[in-house]
Scaffold this motif. Sequence first.
Motif, PDB file in Angstrom:
ATOM      1  N   LYS A   1      -9.663  -5.721   6.940  1.00 36.57           N
ATOM      2  CA  LYS A   1     -10.123  -6.786   6.965  1.00 36.57           C
ATOM      3  C   LYS A   1     -10.108  -7.461   8.474  1.00 36.57           C
ATOM      4  CE  LYS A   1      -7.754  -8.618   4.251  1.00 36.57           C
ATOM      5  NZ  LYS A   1      -6.513  -7.179   4.442  1.00 36.57           N
ATOM      6  N   THR A   2      -9.121  -6.903   9.594  1.00 34.14           N
ATOM      7  CA  THR A   2      -8.786  -7.535  10.941  1.00 34.14           C
ATOM      8  C   THR A   2      -9.519  -6.848  11.697  1.00 34.14           C
ATOM      9  OG1 THR A   2      -6.930  -7.785   9.831  1.00 34.14           O
ATOM     10  CG2 THR A   2      -7.461  -7.333  12.964  1.00 34.14           C
ATOM     11  N   GLU A   3     -10.188  -5.066  11.316  1.00 30.70           N
ATOM     12  CA  GLU A   3     -10.886  -4.161  12.169  1.00 30.70           C
ATOM     13  C   GLU A   3     -11.894  -4.666  11.866  1.00 30.70           C
ATOM     14  OE1 GLU A   3      -9.229  -1.283  13.369  1.00 30.70           O
ATOM     15  OE2 GLU A   3     -11.145  -0.071  13.852  1.00 30.70           O
TER      16      GLU A   3
ATOM     17  N   ILE B   1      -9.064 -15.065  12.974  1.00 30.74           N
ATOM     18  CA  ILE B   1      -7.948 -16.279  12.257  1.00 30.74           C
ATOM     19  C   ILE B   1      -7.363 -15.544  11.377  1.00 30.74           C
ATOM     20  CG2 ILE B   1      -7.171 -18.216  11.172  1.00 30.74           C
ATOM     21  CD1 ILE B   1      -9.772 -19.850  12.850  1.00 30.74           C
ATOM     22  N   ASP B   2      -5.998 -14.346  11.605  1.00 32.41           N
ATOM     23  CA  ASP B   2      -5.781 -13.530  10.985  1.00 32.41           C
ATOM     24  C   ASP B   2      -4.725 -13.789   9.633  1.00 32.41           C
ATOM     25  OD1 ASP B   2      -6.273 -10.853  10.469  1.00 32.41           O
ATOM     26  OD2 ASP B   2      -4.952  -9.592  12.081  1.00 32.41           O
ATOM     27  N   GLU B   3      -4.707 -13.537   8.491  1.00 34.76           N
ATOM     28  CA  GLU B   3      -3.834 -13.492   7.707  1.00 34.76           C
ATOM     29  C   GLU B   3      -3.630 -15.315   7.026  1.00 34.76           C
ATOM     30  OE1 GLU B   3      -0.781 -10.808   8.352  1.00 34.76           O
ATOM     31  OE2 GLU B   3      -1.897  -9.271   7.717  1.00 34.76           O
ATOM     32  N   ILE B   4      -4.380 -15.815   7.164  1.00 38.21           N
ATOM     33  CA  ILE B   4      -4.608 -17.143   7.345  1.00 38.21           C
ATOM     34  C   ILE B   4      -3.556 -17.661   6.347  1.00 38.21           C
ATOM     35  CG2 ILE B   4      -6.891 -17.457   5.895  1.00 38.21           C
ATOM     36  CD1 ILE B   4      -5.232 -19.943   8.094  1.00 38.21           C
TER      37      ILE B   4
HETATM   38 MG   LIG Z   1      -5.456  -6.838   9.012  1.00 45.12          MG
END
Ligand SMILES: [Mg+2]
Length: 303
Positions: A48-50, A136-139
Amino acid sequence: MNVSSVDDVGGLLDSNRYMADRNLAVVIYLALSLCKPLFLEGEAGVGKTEVAKVLARGLGRRLIRLQCYEGLDAGHALYEWNYAKQILHIRLAESVADPNGRAATEREIFSPEFLIKRPLLQAIDAGTGDPPVLLIDEIDRADEEFEAFLLEVLSDFSITVPEIGTFSAASPPIVVLTSNRTREVHDALKRRCLYYWIDYPSLEREVAIVRAKVPAAGDELARQACAFVAGLRADSFYKHPGIAETVDWAAALVALGTTALDDRSAAETIGCVLKYQEDVRKARDSDLPARVDRARRAAVVPA
Ligand SMILES: [Mg+2]
Ligand SMILES: Nc1ncnc2c1ncn2[C@@H]1O[C@H](COP(=O)(O)OP(=O)(O)OP(=O)(O)O)[C@@H](O)[C@H]1O
């Protein structure tokens, strides 16, 4: 790079070594062309972050990351005043008996020079060039109040700092939100976004990822490792391995000179894929050699 079609997005992901299926390329293309935030949900380590990192790299944009956590508040997400610098300025003004007087000092310490811009304000006040990618990571780790606040920011991309004025984005940033679904995110926020669930990759795709990231792993080893991991994901473990674990495991096996998965190499390196003692014990107790055997058979490419 500019993208004007789904194929362009596919090319951008490929050239940045991100292997995605077409559905993900479609939703990214839509997010870019409709200027909508992209909401990516999925288990840990599915990439996801990637996606945000690859988009920033591929489009040549700055990546601004807001890592969410419990207790994250507007101060840490938007802006803060630099108190230490303000106090120093006041002391200096006092010591030189500043002729401008107190009111002027007060005006000065609430000027942009003393403002610390946090990720959301950085993304909104990014100037007139190509807008950045805002991750916006890991909301799901942030509190619900923060989500409500975020909703406001994402709807008009402007922020008012009472002492200074309103900052408005010249063009809205490309927004990627991620969630591990440790809790449900509100429908209101999801409604503003294009939603996509990133699943664990197919065996073929994970093999391609491993081969791209660990070229020294031969096809056979990569296939066996991925098939073994797929087997773990199909069973109930406290924490299933993500793609990063598969990649790390392949690298570890290569480092140990393994060319094909066997009982011994699996037993020695199981900690690369399972990171909880209970899971390691469970894998060992549930007939590790049988798992290895199943992985070896599943990895055979049909003639
Ligand atoms: Mg991540
Ligand atoms: N489709 C993919 N192609 C290539 N590499 C991938 C892909 N998906 C994941 N990876 C790799 O797997 C690792 C984990 O990815 P990432 O950190 O984006 O996962 P995540 O879903 O954000 O995980 P978490 O929920 O733990 O934050 C990264 O090193 C990334 O390079």
